[in-house]
Design a protein around this motif. Sequence first.
Motif, mmCIF file in Angstrom:
data_model
loop_
_atom_site.group_PDB
_atom_site.id
_atom_site.type_symbol
_atom_site.label_atom_id
_atom_site.label_comp_id
_atom_site.label_asym_id
_atom_site.label_seq_id
_atom_site.Cartn_x
_atom_site.Cartn_y
_atom_site.Cartn_z
ATOM 1 N N HIS A 29 0.838 -1.208 0.000
ATOM 2 C CA HIS A 29 0.000 0.000 0.000
ATOM 3 C C HIS A 29 0.872 1.257 0.000
ATOM 4 C CE1 HIS A 29 -2.839 -3.006 1.652
ATOM 5 N NE2 HIS A 29 -3.743 -2.296 1.018
ATOM 6 N N SER A 74 4.794 2.932 8.239
ATOM 7 C CA SER A 74 3.350 2.839 8.051
ATOM 8 C C SER A 74 3.020 1.517 7.400
ATOM 9 C CB SER A 74 2.876 3.988 7.154
ATOM 10 O OG SER A 74 1.548 3.748 6.730
ATOM 11 N N ARG B 313 -11.167 -4.179 8.484
ATOM 12 C CA ARG B 313 -10.334 -5.378 8.717
ATOM 13 C C ARG B 313 -10.677 -6.438 7.683
ATOM 14 N NH1 ARG B 313 -14.464 -8.266 10.103
ATOM 15 N NH2 ARG B 313 -16.143 -7.210 11.215
HETATM 16 C C1 B12 Z 1 -6.684 1.063 -1.795
HETATM 17 C C2 B12 Z 1 -6.470 -0.268 -1.135
HETATM 18 C C3 B12 Z 1 -5.641 -1.168 -1.785
HETATM 19 C C4 B12 Z 1 -4.921 -0.853 -3.092
HETATM 20 C C5 B12 Z 1 -3.602 -0.152 -2.731
HETATM 21 C C6 B12 Z 1 -3.024 0.705 -3.810
HETATM 22 C C7 B12 Z 1 -1.810 1.415 -3.296
HETATM 23 N N1 B12 Z 1 -0.746 1.363 -4.031
HETATM 24 O O1 B12 Z 1 -1.822 1.990 -2.222
HETATM 25 C C8 B12 Z 1 -4.730 -2.292 -3.634
HETATM 26 C C9 B12 Z 1 -5.968 -2.686 -4.412
HETATM 27 C C10 B12 Z 1 -3.533 -2.481 -4.539
HETATM 28 C C11 B12 Z 1 -4.696 -3.078 -2.337
HETATM 29 C C12 B12 Z 1 -4.070 -4.274 -2.183
HETATM 30 C C13 B12 Z 1 -4.099 -5.029 -1.023
HETATM 31 N N2 B12 Z 1 -4.805 -4.796 0.083
HETATM 32 CO CO1 B12 Z 1 -5.727 -3.135 0.387
HETATM 33 N N3 B12 Z 1 -6.881 -1.705 0.737
HETATM 34 C C14 B12 Z 1 -7.095 -0.594 0.111
HETATM 35 C C15 B12 Z 1 -8.195 0.201 0.840
HETATM 36 C C16 B12 Z 1 -9.488 -0.013 0.078
HETATM 37 C C17 B12 Z 1 -7.906 1.690 1.008
HETATM 38 C C18 B12 Z 1 -6.520 2.013 1.570
HETATM 39 C C19 B12 Z 1 -6.169 3.440 1.255
HETATM 40 O O2 B12 Z 1 -5.674 3.741 0.189
HETATM 41 N N4 B12 Z 1 -6.458 4.361 2.173
HETATM 42 C C20 B12 Z 1 -6.104 5.764 2.030
HETATM 43 C C21 B12 Z 1 -4.912 6.082 2.924
HETATM 44 C C22 B12 Z 1 -4.528 7.529 2.802
HETATM 45 O O3 B12 Z 1 -5.366 5.816 4.219
HETATM 46 P P1 B12 Z 1 -4.878 4.551 5.099
HETATM 47 O O4 B12 Z 1 -3.979 3.705 4.311
HETATM 48 O O5 B12 Z 1 -6.052 3.940 5.726
HETATM 49 O O6 B12 Z 1 -4.017 5.302 6.216
HETATM 50 C C23 B12 Z 1 -4.676 6.215 7.094
HETATM 51 C C24 B12 Z 1 -4.466 5.828 8.528
HETATM 52 O O7 B12 Z 1 -4.368 4.431 8.691
HETATM 53 C C25 B12 Z 1 -3.271 6.601 8.918
HETATM 54 N N5 B12 Z 1 -1.982 5.941 8.872
HETATM 55 C C26 B12 Z 1 -1.516 4.954 8.086
HETATM 56 N N6 B12 Z 1 -0.247 4.698 8.383
HETATM 57 C C27 B12 Z 1 0.121 5.541 9.359
HETATM 58 C C28 B12 Z 1 1.338 5.714 10.017
HETATM 59 C C29 B12 Z 1 1.434 6.698 10.989
HETATM 60 C C30 B12 Z 1 2.721 6.913 11.720
HETATM 61 C C31 B12 Z 1 0.309 7.523 11.308
HETATM 62 C C32 B12 Z 1 0.407 8.576 12.312
HETATM 63 C C33 B12 Z 1 -0.899 7.316 10.657
HETATM 64 C C34 B12 Z 1 -0.975 6.344 9.691
HETATM 65 O O8 B12 Z 1 -3.164 7.696 8.055
HETATM 66 C C35 B12 Z 1 -4.009 7.560 6.929
HETATM 67 C C36 B12 Z 1 -4.962 8.731 6.877
HETATM 68 O O9 B12 Z 1 -5.846 8.723 7.961
HETATM 69 C C37 B12 Z 1 -8.220 -0.505 2.229
HETATM 70 C C38 B12 Z 1 -9.579 -0.588 2.910
HETATM 71 C C39 B12 Z 1 -10.197 0.737 3.234
HETATM 72 N N7 B12 Z 1 -9.604 1.556 4.059
HETATM 73 O O10 B12 Z 1 -11.218 1.037 2.738
HETATM 74 C C40 B12 Z 1 -7.721 -1.919 1.889
HETATM 75 C C41 B12 Z 1 -6.957 -2.714 2.936
HETATM 76 C C42 B12 Z 1 -5.998 -1.792 3.658
HETATM 77 N N8 B12 Z 1 -6.224 -3.691 2.138
HETATM 78 C C43 B12 Z 1 -6.081 -4.825 2.716
HETATM 79 C C44 B12 Z 1 -5.360 -5.940 2.169
HETATM 80 C C45 B12 Z 1 -5.306 -7.182 3.041
HETATM 81 C C46 B12 Z 1 -4.754 -5.881 0.915
HETATM 82 C C47 B12 Z 1 -4.019 -7.010 0.217
HETATM 83 C C48 B12 Z 1 -3.067 -7.808 1.077
HETATM 84 C C49 B12 Z 1 -5.005 -7.934 -0.513
HETATM 85 C C50 B12 Z 1 -5.863 -8.786 0.349
HETATM 86 N N9 B12 Z 1 -5.391 -9.881 0.933
HETATM 87 O O11 B12 Z 1 -7.014 -8.484 0.458
HETATM 88 C C51 B12 Z 1 -3.278 -6.248 -0.917
HETATM 89 C C52 B12 Z 1 -1.860 -5.770 -0.565
HETATM 90 C C53 B12 Z 1 -0.782 -6.690 -0.992
HETATM 91 C C54 B12 Z 1 0.418 -6.564 -0.110
HETATM 92 N N10 B12 Z 1 1.568 -6.995 -0.604
HETATM 93 O O12 B12 Z 1 0.348 -6.105 0.982
HETATM 94 C C55 B12 Z 1 -6.812 -4.879 4.032
HETATM 95 C C56 B12 Z 1 -5.932 -4.878 5.272
HETATM 96 C C57 B12 Z 1 -6.575 -5.753 6.351
HETATM 97 C C58 B12 Z 1 -6.268 -5.391 7.741
HETATM 98 N N11 B12 Z 1 -5.266 -4.579 8.044
HETATM 99 O O13 B12 Z 1 -6.976 -5.861 8.582
HETATM 100 C C59 B12 Z 1 -7.783 -3.646 3.906
HETATM 101 C C60 B12 Z 1 -8.142 -2.961 5.221
HETATM 102 C C61 B12 Z 1 -9.057 -4.175 3.201
HETATM 103 C C62 B12 Z 1 -9.758 -5.288 3.952
HETATM 104 N N12 B12 Z 1 -10.718 -4.970 4.807
HETATM 105 O O14 B12 Z 1 -9.446 -6.444 3.769
HETATM 106 N N13 B12 Z 1 -5.361 -2.425 -1.348
#
Ligand code: B12
Lengths: 164, 540
Positions: A29, A74, B313
């Motif tokens: 990600h 992250s 999750r």
């Molecule tokens: C877009 C997405 C993808 C895209 C990613 C594209 C890319 N290059 O980034 C694609 C389709 C490629 C993808 C792939 C996968 N994904 Co994905 N993905 C998502 C999705 C839909 C959105 C994530 C996103 O872009 N968010 C936008 C960013 C800006 O926000 P964020 O990442 O949530 O981070 C926020 C906070 O967490 C925080 N944050 C993050 N890191 C940090 C660090 C610090 C220090 C701080 C302060 C804050 C902070 O700040 C951000 C803003 O608030 C989420 C689910 C969702 N949220 O709806 C699943 C999700 C993250 N994915 C998931 C998974 C498992 C995968 C895969 C492993 C496939 C799978 N088995 O299903 C693969 C990854 C392969 C790998 N090698 O890891 C799971 C993780 C499960 C979990 N943690 O319980 C999720 C939650 C979906 C699910 N419910 O299954 N994914």
Amino acid sequence: MEQHAVEQHGKAEPTGLDVIVTTMASDSHTWNLVFLQLLLEELGHRVTNLGACVPDELLVAECCRIEPDLIVLSSVNGHGFHDGLRVVEALRACPELAGTPTVIGGKLGISGSGTPARQRALLTAGFDGVFEEGGSVLDFQSFVGSLPAGSGSRALTAGSGVLL
Amino acid sequence: MTGGPAGAAPPAPTILPGGLPAGLPGAGAVPASGFGAFVARARAAGVLVVQPRMGMADPLRMRDGLRATRDADAVTVGTVTLDSYTRTGDLDAARRALAEGVGLNGYPIATHCADTTRTVLQGVMDARFPVQVRHGSAMPEHIVRALLAVGLDATEGGPVSYCLPYSRTPLREAVTAWRRSCELLASMREYGSEPHLETFGGCLMGQLCPPSLLIAVSVLEALFFRQHGLTSVSLSYAQQADPRQDEEALTVLARLAGELLPDVDHHVVLYAYMGVFPRSPGGARLLLEDAARLAVRAGAARLIVKTTAEAHRIPTVGENVRALETAAAAAADERARPALSAVPRACGPGTAATAAATAAATAAATAATTAAATAVAVVPDTGIEAEARALIGAVLELDTDVGRALVRAFAAGYLDVPYCLHPDNAGRARTSLAPDGRLLWSSVGSMPIAGLAADGPRPPILGSAGLISALSHVQRTYDDRAADPSAPTATAEVTAAACPPRPHLPQCRTDPPRPPEPPRTPVPPRTTSTPRRELGPTTP
Ligand code: B12
């Protein structure tokens, strides 16, 4: 494997920190990384973004080379807790990084929001801050704000004698 | 499989050997068996195939998940989603995690012994219930070998879509690994099976990638698969933020696939939204239902669902089954009223075209009621097709070998994935998000599509707050809809609109503009010491 660092942008403040933003080997990600880079740059810091799936050796090597003021890990793929325990041990094993502020955040497990036990385990393993979902960004900003100014001060405490 | 969804839906396809309908529209030679044949039969019978994203480390739970998928009240195919360690080739980490009982985010197919996985599939997978492996690996040979060893022959990905957004592997190496993987898969045809490969190119970064590039990469990956011996493929497209734009995109994808893959069995598969998902269960369901309706309107044969757990999750089996059934019910409902959804699209942007479009829409409505498998839609042309054709054409001109052409295209910036950090991506393309959810280019970099979709410069997405706001546009919209059921659904908007709303025609919108609300994902306050600006080029 080719190194993959993303160019730094924007006007950093002279007192800004040198920050490495990275994820870990299993996580592809990157929206999270792009967001954190923009956020930190807007706060006046200089960011090196290591991109997707950063192998442990590359991560440690880049941190040793850059000697940043702050390391931000992250991970959202659900492996972050275990990958984080492994990586922080490797980082702390480097003398240059033994005291570098290092934090982790995101979605660190596969079953929803973090537990206090998980947070304690990460802090014990060597992290200075753990920011799991839910208001984590604001807490993170205050954490970053509480760090001493970058460059000069770090170079002095690190005893390298090189003023950046 | 317990048959089609209740109600007006046509019966579930009969999956008997030899029972194939001849000459399916839009698809080349239909194989007699396997994943592609199953979907083709369902399509002929007018039923949308629904599929979960599902993978857990424990073999017994994986087996339960597959059975529950098979037994859901929907026409389903099964999925084994692999964990991130297996995806990235770190089999040591996968083995350690299994030994220590650490939670994995998928099924470690190359770590469990082949007999274990055969037992998982035994008595579950058969001609009536094909199973596909979903992985996300830039170097997938170990995965392809492992799946072939247990009798599976359907998987997905692609040299671009599983390299750029999924790894830091050089594109050239991914192309080589994918060529070998395709050849391995295709070699199974000697043994009478019909392996199936789906492109992931229609997803790329999951969100904020304009449709023309998704279509181009999806089509180019399908051509790559065909070049390396596959004769049954599917082409993906992920639901984005505006149903009208998506309908146009899916129509274009089907048309280009029909043109460029006439000799290969193929179908279009829609992914329910792949970006930041609604947090509320109601919002997540509404978004999934819109995906199912979109799939039916645009003639996609298969839909991959998302669950109410997506934003939080890894989903449970139960959550996945509910998502499958929700999607199947929405699809059946949409199919039961073809006339309603076909007519409004008679409103083209140009008055000269209106009469012809109306006639065509009437024909479409008639055709849709008489032959449910025939997708005929009249959708306005906003330039997606011209852009997709220009991209595909420019790439294919670079080399007769599709893999080499792809490598050269990325090096030249002819293909450039917005916001992708991979070193082999030019990183100059940027997206703009119109208030109605339409994805547009704010910068096309060196892609040969400048000016093809009319209407001047677009405002870029600015700064961290702007990025979060754009990324969570869909989440916000659907969580709001769920909180206020009186708000019109996307489908209702399409149906009621007097003409297809465009960003510069806000008067076409039927729902009153809502005051801006804070995004669900916490947005940092603007304490910026530097001006907000667009994320600059990401040169490695
Ligand atoms: C877009 C997405 C993808 C895209 C990613 C594209 C890319 N290059 O980034 C694609 C389709 C490629 C993808 C792939 C996968 N994904 Co994905 N993905 C998502 C999705 C839909 C959105 C994530 C996103 O872009 N968010 C936008 C960013 C800006 O926000 P964020 O990442 O949530 O981070 C926020 C906070 O967490 C925080 N944050 C993050 N890191 C940090 C660090 C610090 C220090 C701080 C302060 C804050 C902070 O700040 C951000 C803003 O608030 C989420 C689910 C969702 N949220 O709806 C699943 C999700 C993250 N994915 C998931 C998974 C498992 C995968 C895969 C492993 C496939 C799978 N088995 O299903 C693969 C990854 C392969 C790998 N090698 O890891 C799971 C993780 C499960 C979990 N943690 O319980 C999720 C939650 C979906 C699910 N419910 O299954 N994914």
